[in-house]
Design a protein around this motif. Sequence first.
Motif, PDB file in Angstrom:
ATOM      1  N   GLY A   1       0.783  -1.237   0.000  1.00  0.00           N
ATOM      2  CA  GLY A   1       0.000   0.000   0.000  1.00  0.00           C
ATOM      3  C   GLY A   1       0.807   1.275   0.000  1.00  0.00           C
ATOM      4  N   GLU A   2       2.145   1.188   0.063  1.00  0.00           N
ATOM      5  CA  GLU A   2       2.976   2.391   0.022  1.00  0.00           C
ATOM      6  C   GLU A   2       2.858   3.062  -1.354  1.00  0.00           C
ATOM      7  N   HIS A   3       2.789   4.392  -1.352  1.00  0.00           N
ATOM      8  CA  HIS A   3       2.731   5.178  -2.601  1.00  0.00           C
ATOM      9  C   HIS A   3       1.547   4.747  -3.482  1.00  0.00           C
ATOM     10  N   ARG A   4       0.480   4.242  -2.838  1.00  0.00           N
ATOM     11  CA  ARG A   4      -0.719   3.770  -3.546  1.00  0.00           C
ATOM     12  C   ARG A   4      -0.415   2.554  -4.432  1.00  0.00           C
ATOM     13  N   LEU A   5       0.568   1.757  -4.040  1.00  0.00           N
ATOM     14  CA  LEU A   5       0.976   0.590  -4.824  1.00  0.00           C
ATOM     15  C   LEU A   5       0.737  -0.705  -4.046  1.00  0.00           C
ATOM     16  N   ASP A   6       0.362  -1.748  -4.782  1.00  0.00           N
ATOM     17  CA  ASP A   6       0.232  -3.078  -4.188  1.00  0.00           C
ATOM     18  C   ASP A   6       0.907  -4.121  -5.086  1.00  0.00           C
ATOM     19  N   THR A   7       1.936  -3.664  -5.821  1.00  0.00           N
ATOM     20  CA  THR A   7       2.623  -4.519  -6.784  1.00  0.00           C
ATOM     21  C   THR A   7       4.119  -4.562  -6.447  1.00  0.00           C
ATOM     22  N   LYS A   8       4.902  -5.108  -7.370  1.00  0.00           N
ATOM     23  CA  LYS A   8       6.360  -5.054  -7.253  1.00  0.00           C
ATOM     24  C   LYS A   8       6.914  -4.311  -8.461  1.00  0.00           C
ATOM     25  N   SER A   9       8.202  -4.480  -8.718  1.00  0.00           N
ATOM     26  CA  SER A   9       8.851  -3.876  -9.882  1.00  0.00           C
ATOM     27  C   SER A   9       8.905  -2.354  -9.836  1.00  0.00           C
ATOM     28  N   SER A  10       8.808  -1.778  -8.630  1.00  0.00           N
ATOM     29  CA  SER A  10       8.998  -0.339  -8.491  1.00  0.00           C
ATOM     30  C   SER A  10      10.417  -0.078  -8.015  1.00  0.00           C
ATOM     31  N   VAL A  11      10.818   1.181  -8.014  1.00  0.00           N
ATOM     32  CA  VAL A  11      12.158   1.556  -7.571  1.00  0.00           C
ATOM     33  C   VAL A  11      12.223   1.757  -6.055  1.00  0.00           C
ATOM     34  N   TYR A  12      11.088   1.724  -5.390  1.00  0.00           N
ATOM     35  CA  TYR A  12      11.041   2.069  -3.973  1.00  0.00           C
ATOM     36  C   TYR A  12      11.528   0.906  -3.103  1.00  0.00           C
ATOM     37  N   GLU A  13      11.963   1.251  -1.889  1.00  0.00           N
ATOM     38  CA  GLU A  13      12.644   0.297  -1.016  1.00  0.00           C
ATOM     39  C   GLU A  13      11.852  -0.985  -0.785  1.00  0.00           C
ATOM     40  N   GLU A  14      10.535  -0.884  -0.753  1.00  0.00           N
ATOM     41  CA  GLU A  14       9.713  -2.049  -0.431  1.00  0.00           C
ATOM     42  C   GLU A  14       9.854  -3.179  -1.442  1.00  0.00           C
ATOM     43  N   THR A  15      10.272  -2.890  -2.671  1.00  0.00           N
ATOM     44  CA  THR A  15      10.417  -3.966  -3.658  1.00  0.00           C
ATOM     45  C   THR A  15      11.868  -4.248  -4.036  1.00  0.00           C
ATOM     46  N   VAL A  16      12.770  -3.280  -3.865  1.00  0.00           N
ATOM     47  CA  VAL A  16      14.165  -3.511  -4.270  1.00  0.00           C
ATOM     48  C   VAL A  16      15.050  -3.993  -3.125  1.00  0.00           C
ATOM     49  N   LYS A  17      14.636  -3.725  -1.887  1.00  0.00           N
ATOM     50  CA  LYS A  17      15.427  -4.147  -0.732  1.00  0.00           C
ATOM     51  C   LYS A  17      14.890  -5.478  -0.220  1.00  0.00           C
ATOM     52  N   VAL A  18      15.790  -6.425   0.067  1.00  0.00           N
ATOM     53  CA  VAL A  18      15.368  -7.773   0.445  1.00  0.00           C
ATOM     54  C   VAL A  18      16.158  -8.260   1.661  1.00  0.00           C
ATOM     55  N   PRO A  19      15.650  -9.279   2.364  1.00  0.00           N
ATOM     56  CA  PRO A  19      16.477  -9.912   3.397  1.00  0.00           C
ATOM     57  C   PRO A  19      17.691 -10.549   2.743  1.00  0.00           C
ATOM     58  N   PHE A  20      18.870 -10.382   3.344  1.00  0.00           N
ATOM     59  CA  PHE A  20      20.108 -10.828   2.699  1.00  0.00           C
ATOM     60  C   PHE A  20      21.100 -11.208   3.801  1.00  0.00           C
ATOM     61  N   ALA A  21      21.479 -12.475   3.858  1.00  0.00           N
ATOM     62  CA  ALA A  21      22.412 -12.925   4.889  1.00  0.00           C
ATOM     63  C   ALA A  21      23.277 -14.057   4.368  1.00  0.00           C
ATOM     64  N   ILE A  22      24.456 -14.203   4.968  1.00  0.00           N
ATOM     65  CA  ILE A  22      25.383 -15.286   4.639  1.00  0.00           C
ATOM     66  C   ILE A  22      25.878 -15.911   5.932  1.00  0.00           C
ATOM     67  N   ARG A  23      25.868 -17.241   5.955  1.00  0.00           N
ATOM     68  CA  ARG A  23      26.442 -17.993   7.073  1.00  0.00           C
ATOM     69  C   ARG A  23      27.539 -18.905   6.531  1.00  0.00           C
ATOM     70  N   TYR A  24      28.759 -18.740   7.016  1.00  0.00           N
ATOM     71  CA  TYR A  24      29.869 -19.613   6.640  1.00  0.00           C
ATOM     72  C   TYR A  24      30.993 -19.387   7.635  1.00  0.00           C
ATOM     73  N   PRO A  25      31.080 -20.219   8.680  1.00  0.00           N
ATOM     74  CA  PRO A  25      32.040 -19.975   9.765  1.00  0.00           C
ATOM     75  C   PRO A  25      33.488 -19.850   9.322  1.00  0.00           C
ATOM     76  N   ALA A  26      33.882 -20.539   8.255  1.00  0.00           N
ATOM     77  CA  ALA A  26      35.274 -20.451   7.818  1.00  0.00           C
ATOM     78  C   ALA A  26      35.632 -19.036   7.382  1.00  0.00           C
ATOM     79  N   LEU A  27      34.658 -18.304   6.877  1.00  0.00           N
ATOM     80  CA  LEU A  27      34.881 -16.940   6.414  1.00  0.00           C
ATOM     81  C   LEU A  27      34.350 -15.917   7.410  1.00  0.00           C
ATOM     82  N   ILE A  28      33.370 -16.331   8.213  1.00  0.00           N
ATOM     83  CA  ILE A  28      32.743 -15.432   9.185  1.00  0.00           C
ATOM     84  C   ILE A  28      32.763 -16.132  10.539  1.00  0.00           C
ATOM     85  N   PRO A  29      33.917 -16.209  11.187  1.00  0.00           N
ATOM     86  CA  PRO A  29      34.003 -16.934  12.460  1.00  0.00           C
ATOM     87  C   PRO A  29      33.241 -16.254  13.589  1.00  0.00           C
TER      88      PRO A  29
END
Length: 446
Positions: free
Chosen positions: A294-322
Amino acid sequence: MYRKLFLFSLFGLTLLALSSCGVLPRINDTRPNFLIIVTDDQRFDTMEYMPNTQQLIFDQGVTFSKGYVTTPFCCPSRASILTGMYAHNHWVHENEDALKFKTVVEDVHRNGYYTGLVGKYLNSWKGETRPEYDFWVSIWGGTLKSYYDPDLDVNGTWSKHTGYSTYLFRDYAIQFLDEASQQSKPFLFVYAPNAPHPPYTPAKEDVSLYTDLPPYRPPSFNEEDVSDKPDSILNKPFFTEEEIKIIENTRRRQILTLTALDRTMLDIINKLEEIGELDNTVIIYLSDNGLHWGEHRLDTKSSVYEETVKVPFAIRYPALIPVPYIDDDHLVANIDIAPTIYELSETRMPKVIDGKSLVPLLNGETEWRDWLLLEAWPHRGAWRAIHTGDQVYVETENDLPEFYDLLADPYQLENAVLDPKYEGVITQLKQYLNDGLQPRTTQPSK
């Protein structure tokens, strides 16, 4: 000589014993495994509803607070994950476009990896088994008609499966890991469940949860003044009360599908630990894009706004991230996954890659990108943008350009493209945009 024969026999007996337990040790191959988890339409602000995933992956590695997808649409984003390329270079602009470039899975498969996929591949792919995968379970195209009793292609055979898709995918993921543990080589596994994509059907045991979910009302919800936005938004009416109820129902049902998915992530991580490969597996978690509520009167994706371009992003790998840490504010994206896999798997990287391996960043190197190109081709008007993590400059085809200072205006309410205090910044971002749009290749690598 007798000592050598004895040791050789002892080694053979040890291998036999281990194989009888269902685990075949790797010999002279210390490269890591990869588990790439790609959810479907999951927003960056939904991890609070996934406590298992948060605890077992995000809290055990690095959580990137500025993780983005370069094209916030299913097929283009997934093509970027698999190739490390911007969409204007791999040519997958919409869900119907076929990917004609070689993927990282094809390369690591040739370089000795046991490979698998469970879930969604690309919307433009009809679900049939692909040769670069040793283990394959997928759906037709990009969308399930129902979360229950789906038709699946399992290693080349289509059939209807009884049950809830998220749990079925979990079962096949565990089967893949069992089979991978019997190989004498590392594995790469793409786990791509359909949650929380439409029709976002909850598991039956979850339908009564979150009935008291508070309404979602950020300042940008049903935005009052959109006169500074492109025509595609300017011409949108306010959401009606009935439409707002639909949006709230969508939000709740998405969260419920993530609840079931979170339940299965515990099983998958436990299986990795059971086969002795948890700490030797690079686990990367992200979504292909977000979705407006509902942000900016939108209920879709493919916009430039943070709600569609920003995502959860994580990496787990103890050898590189002890030592785990959260809120890494470096600007990372879906195009960085393939080059990271290339480096850690010791596979030659194609020259057409646009992304950057995350390995130097995780090793403590301070030099990193200052900006990221975002682009999309929705029917309401193609756009392209430069995102610095704190600022966004946008050009929409035949329409009004936009600029947002996310530090001063995190909800992107005020288009400051005409504000004189940002004139120098905007000039620089325009130059970045021209640089980023330069094509890297003109022919597919296949």
